[in-house]
Motif scaffolding. Structure first.
Motif, PDB file in Angstrom:
ATOM      1  N   TRP A  35       9.707  11.505 -11.204  1.00 18.43           N
ATOM      2  CA  TRP A  35       9.821  10.754 -12.386  1.00 18.43           C
ATOM      3  C   TRP A  35      10.850   9.644 -12.155  1.00 18.43           C
ATOM      4  CZ3 TRP A  35       6.162  10.919 -16.063  1.00 18.43           C
ATOM      5  CH2 TRP A  35       5.697  12.321 -16.129  1.00 18.43           C
ATOM      6  N   HIS A  36      10.334   8.346 -12.301  1.00 19.53           N
ATOM      7  CA  HIS A  36      11.398   7.189 -12.291  1.00 19.53           C
ATOM      8  C   HIS A  36      10.690   6.151 -13.201  1.00 19.53           C
ATOM      9  CE1 HIS A  36       8.340   6.553  -9.257  1.00 19.53           C
ATOM     10  NE2 HIS A  36       8.630   5.123  -9.227  1.00 19.53           N
ATOM     11  N   ARG A  37      11.529   5.117 -13.360  1.00 15.21           N
ATOM     12  CA  ARG A  37      11.122   3.633 -13.775  1.00 15.21           C
ATOM     13  C   ARG A  37      11.242   2.615 -12.559  1.00 15.21           C
ATOM     14  NH1 ARG A  37      13.503   1.103 -19.449  1.00 15.21           N
ATOM     15  NH2 ARG A  37      11.824   2.370 -20.425  1.00 15.21           N
ATOM     16  N   ASP A  38      10.326   1.718 -12.217  1.00 15.63           N
ATOM     17  CA  ASP A  38      10.480   1.046 -11.248  1.00 15.63           C
ATOM     18  C   ASP A  38      11.344   0.020 -11.525  1.00 15.63           C
ATOM     19  OD1 ASP A  38       8.262   2.205  -9.928  1.00 15.63           O
ATOM     20  OD2 ASP A  38       6.824   0.871 -10.424  1.00 15.63           O
ATOM     21  N   SER A  39      11.797  -0.611 -12.362  1.00 12.97           N
ATOM     22  CA  SER A  39      12.439  -1.582 -12.853  1.00 12.97           C
ATOM     23  C   SER A  39      12.722  -1.924 -14.248  1.00 12.97           C
ATOM     24  CB  SER A  39      11.623  -2.972 -12.299  1.00 12.97           C
ATOM     25  OG  SER A  39      12.450  -4.069 -12.560  1.00 12.97           O
ATOM     26  N   ILE A  77       0.929  -1.292   0.005  1.00 13.22           N
ATOM     27  CA  ILE A  77      -0.139   0.068  -0.094  1.00 13.22           C
ATOM     28  C   ILE A  77       0.845   1.270   0.039  1.00 13.22           C
ATOM     29  CG2 ILE A  77      -1.711   1.230   1.405  1.00 13.22           C
ATOM     30  CD1 ILE A  77      -2.343  -1.250   2.473  1.00 13.22           C
ATOM     31  N   ASN A  78       0.680   2.188  -0.931  1.00  8.58           N
ATOM     32  CA  ASN A  78       1.108   3.577  -0.912  1.00  8.58           C
ATOM     33  C   ASN A  78      -0.043   4.355  -0.462  1.00  8.58           C
ATOM     34  OD1 ASN A  78       3.606   2.367  -1.994  1.00  8.58           O
ATOM     35  ND2 ASN A  78       3.517   4.219  -3.652  1.00  8.58           N
ATOM     36  N   GLU A  79       0.388   5.133   0.615  1.00 15.26           N
ATOM     37  CA  GLU A  79      -0.391   6.523   1.111  1.00 15.26           C
ATOM     38  C   GLU A  79       0.296   7.496   1.014  1.00 15.26           C
ATOM     39  OE1 GLU A  79      -1.598   6.370   5.115  1.00 15.26           O
ATOM     40  OE2 GLU A  79      -3.444   7.642   4.564  1.00 15.26           O
ATOM     41  N   GLY A 117      -4.680  11.405   3.240  1.00  7.69           N
ATOM     42  CA  GLY A 117      -3.698  10.647   2.478  1.00  7.69           C
ATOM     43  C   GLY A 117      -4.260  10.188   1.292  1.00  7.69           C
ATOM     44  N   ARG A 118      -3.840   9.806   0.338  1.00  8.08           N
ATOM     45  CA  ARG A 118      -4.324   9.320  -1.004  1.00  8.08           C
ATOM     46  C   ARG A 118      -3.620   8.015  -0.954  1.00  8.08           C
ATOM     47  NH1 ARG A 118      -0.577   8.533  -5.438  1.00  8.08           N
ATOM     48  NH2 ARG A 118      -0.350   7.138  -3.920  1.00  8.08           N
ATOM     49  N   LEU A 119      -4.725   6.973  -1.037  1.00  7.19           N
ATOM     50  CA  LEU A 119      -4.278   5.399  -0.972  1.00  7.19           C
ATOM     51  C   LEU A 119      -4.341   4.451  -2.257  1.00  7.19           C
ATOM     52  CD1 LEU A 119      -6.715   5.429   2.305  1.00  7.19           C
ATOM     53  CD2 LEU A 119      -4.616   4.705   2.368  1.00  7.19           C
ATOM     54  N   HIS A 170      -4.418  -0.001  -7.571  1.00  2.00           N
ATOM     55  CA  HIS A 170      -5.820   0.228  -7.421  1.00  2.00           C
ATOM     56  C   HIS A 170      -5.830   1.337  -6.340  1.00  2.00           C
ATOM     57  CE1 HIS A 170      -9.693  -1.129  -5.228  1.00  2.00           C
ATOM     58  NE2 HIS A 170      -9.935  -0.225  -6.372  1.00  2.00           N
ATOM     59  N   TYR A 171      -6.175   2.617  -7.098  1.00  2.00           N
ATOM     60  CA  TYR A 171      -6.235   3.695  -6.234  1.00  2.00           C
ATOM     61  C   TYR A 171      -7.561   3.755  -5.535  1.00  2.00           C
ATOM     62  CZ  TYR A 171      -1.961   5.442  -8.554  1.00  2.00           C
ATOM     63  OH  TYR A 171      -0.632   5.686  -8.761  1.00  2.00           O
ATOM     64  N   PHE A 172      -7.595   2.980  -4.222  1.00  2.00           N
ATOM     65  CA  PHE A 172      -9.004   2.619  -3.814  1.00  2.00           C
ATOM     66  C   PHE A 172      -9.553   3.856  -2.852  1.00  2.00           C
ATOM     67  CE2 PHE A 172      -7.442   1.707   0.806  1.00  2.00           C
ATOM     68  CZ  PHE A 172      -5.945   1.531   0.406  1.00  2.00           C
ATOM     69  N   TYR A 212       7.625   5.091 -17.626  1.00  2.00           N
ATOM     70  CA  TYR A 212       8.216   6.153 -16.913  1.00  2.00           C
ATOM     71  C   TYR A 212       7.163   6.783 -16.221  1.00  2.00           C
ATOM     72  CZ  TYR A 212      12.431   9.129 -16.034  1.00  2.00           C
ATOM     73  OH  TYR A 212      13.092   9.718 -15.271  1.00  2.00           O
ATOM     74  N   HIS A 213       7.246   7.065 -15.078  1.00  2.00           N
ATOM     75  CA  HIS A 213       6.139   7.567 -14.170  1.00  2.00           C
ATOM     76  C   HIS A 213       6.607   8.379 -12.989  1.00  2.00           C
ATOM     77  CE1 HIS A 213       7.015   3.827 -12.274  1.00  2.00           C
ATOM     78  NE2 HIS A 213       6.405   4.390 -11.000  1.00  2.00           N
ATOM     79  N   ALA A 214       5.397   9.375 -12.656  1.00  2.00           N
ATOM     80  CA  ALA A 214       5.720  10.313 -11.483  1.00  2.00           C
ATOM     81  C   ALA A 214       4.518  10.320 -10.773  1.00  2.00           C
ATOM     82  CB  ALA A 214       6.110  11.408 -11.922  1.00  2.00           C
TER      83      ALA A 214
HETATM   84  O1  LIG Z   1       2.049   6.186  -5.244  1.00  2.00           O
HETATM   85  C1  LIG Z   1       2.012   6.275  -6.235  1.00  2.00           C
HETATM   86  O2  LIG Z   1       1.074   6.631  -7.016  1.00  2.00           O
HETATM   87  C2  LIG Z   1       3.082   5.768  -7.100  1.00  2.00           C
HETATM   88  C3  LIG Z   1       4.271   5.417  -6.442  1.00  2.00           C
HETATM   89  C4  LIG Z   1       5.220   4.819  -6.970  1.00  2.00           C
HETATM   90  O3  LIG Z   1       5.477   5.113  -8.299  1.00  2.00           O
HETATM   91  C5  LIG Z   1       6.276   3.923  -6.682  1.00  2.00           C
HETATM   92  O4  LIG Z   1       5.950   3.484  -5.431  1.00  2.00           O
HETATM   93  O5  LIG Z   1       7.125   3.319  -7.309  1.00  2.00           O
END
Ligand SMILES: O=C(O)CCC(=O)C(=O)O
Ligand SMILES: [Fe+2]
Length: 280
Positions: free
Chosen positions: A114-118, A103-105, A212-214, A127-129, A201-203
């Motif tokens: 900006w980054h690439r995860d992997s 979970i990312n809050e 908090g945004r979950l 899922h932005y619940f 590539y995302h941010a």
């Molecule tokens: O929290 C988000 O919306 C994206 C987070 C993200 O890019 C990450 O955890 O690698």
């Protein structure tokens, strides 16, 4: 649920597709309820939250994991038969395993730059619940950026940060990263989720709201991919495992013989017996 041919085409071309949740809304509501149940006053969280939690404290100091990441309400979505079917379709393998969820809050005033995860190729489900609008810091992506090197995007982002007088350090509070050419903003409702290529590539935008945004995100691996993060029978309570269907347990590879990937051995040693998930 399988992606349709036009959804698959969009996924392959753009690196992402937004899909309607193929599971009942009650499952999403159960996740929100679970958050309400365990959330604490953010002012009381003094340990390092690894920037992924706001009201959800880490189970032990320094851990990436809060009480909910693989708790039952979240596993009910990650391992929903319709999701499992899509994971098998995208991996091209019937014997996929859940590598991990999380979970990312996003805290107020925070953003991801900006980054690439992997560089590995896999599908990530997001899922932005709580729902995610631009003002809450929703995901931003560059369509097509999953293909080829991410260097040109990195360089462009650096150039723009410099030109716009951004501070040298990353992840500064109160500031969203620079706009990049071609980027799109992926606003989503709680009854939708994002299926994306690991390499896009995302941010995110800046969370300008007061809450908090979950987001819960998770990934599967195809069976031949030796990249395990958990022996799930070690980190899930018996009560939780009993609440799952046989098919859901299959996707956790319970009791099967495999090694934890090198990158996660230290985490597992450190957190052994201390980080667990249950029914909530
Ligand atoms: O929290 C988000 O919306 C994206 C987070 C993200 O890019 C990450 O955890 O690698
Ligand atoms: Fe990311």
């Amino acid at each position: 649920m399988k992606l349709s041919s036009s959804q698959l085409e969009a996924y392959q071309r753009d690196g992402y597709v937004i899909v309607d949740c193929p599971f009942p809304q009650i499952l999403t509501m159960n996740c929100l309820k679970a958050v309400d149940k365990v959330a604490v006053d953010p002012a009381l969280i003094s340990t390092d939250t690894r920037r992924n939690h706001y009201r959800l404290e880490p189970q032990i100091p320094g851990s990436y994991w809060c009480a909910l990441d693989h708790s039952l309400p979240f596993l009910q979505i990650m391992l929903h038969p319709e999701i499992h079917e899509m994971a098998r379709q995208l991996a091209g393998d019937d014997d996929v395993y859940l590598r991990n969820g999380g979970i990312n809050e996003l805290a107020p005033d925070h953003s991801f730059w900006w980054h690439r995860d992997s560089e590995m190729v896999y599908t990530e489900f997001m899922h932005y619940f709580s729902g995610a609008s631009a003002a809450q810091g929703c995901l931003r992506v560059i369509p097509g950026s999953h293909i080829g090197s991410s260097e040109p995007f990195k360089e462009e982002a650096e150039r723009r940060r410099k030109d716009q007088g951004y501070p040298d350090e990353y992840w500064v509070d109160g500031l969203a990263d620079v706009a990049l050419p071609g980027e799109v903003t992926l606003e989503v409702r709680p009854d939708q989720f994002i299926v994306r290529d690991s390499r896009i590539y995302h941010a995110t935008g800046l969370n300008t709201s007061r809450d908090g945004r979950l987001m819960s995100h998770w990934l599967f691996r195809h069976g031949a991919c030796d990249d395990h993060r958990f022996h799930f029978e070690d980190v899930l309570t018996e009560e939780l495992i009993e609440a799952l269907t046989r098919e859901q347990r299959d996707a956790l590879w319970l009791g099967r013989d495999f090694e934890i990937a090198e990158a996660y051995r230290e985490e597992r040693e450190r957190e052994k017996g201390k980080v667990m998930w249950g029914v909530v």
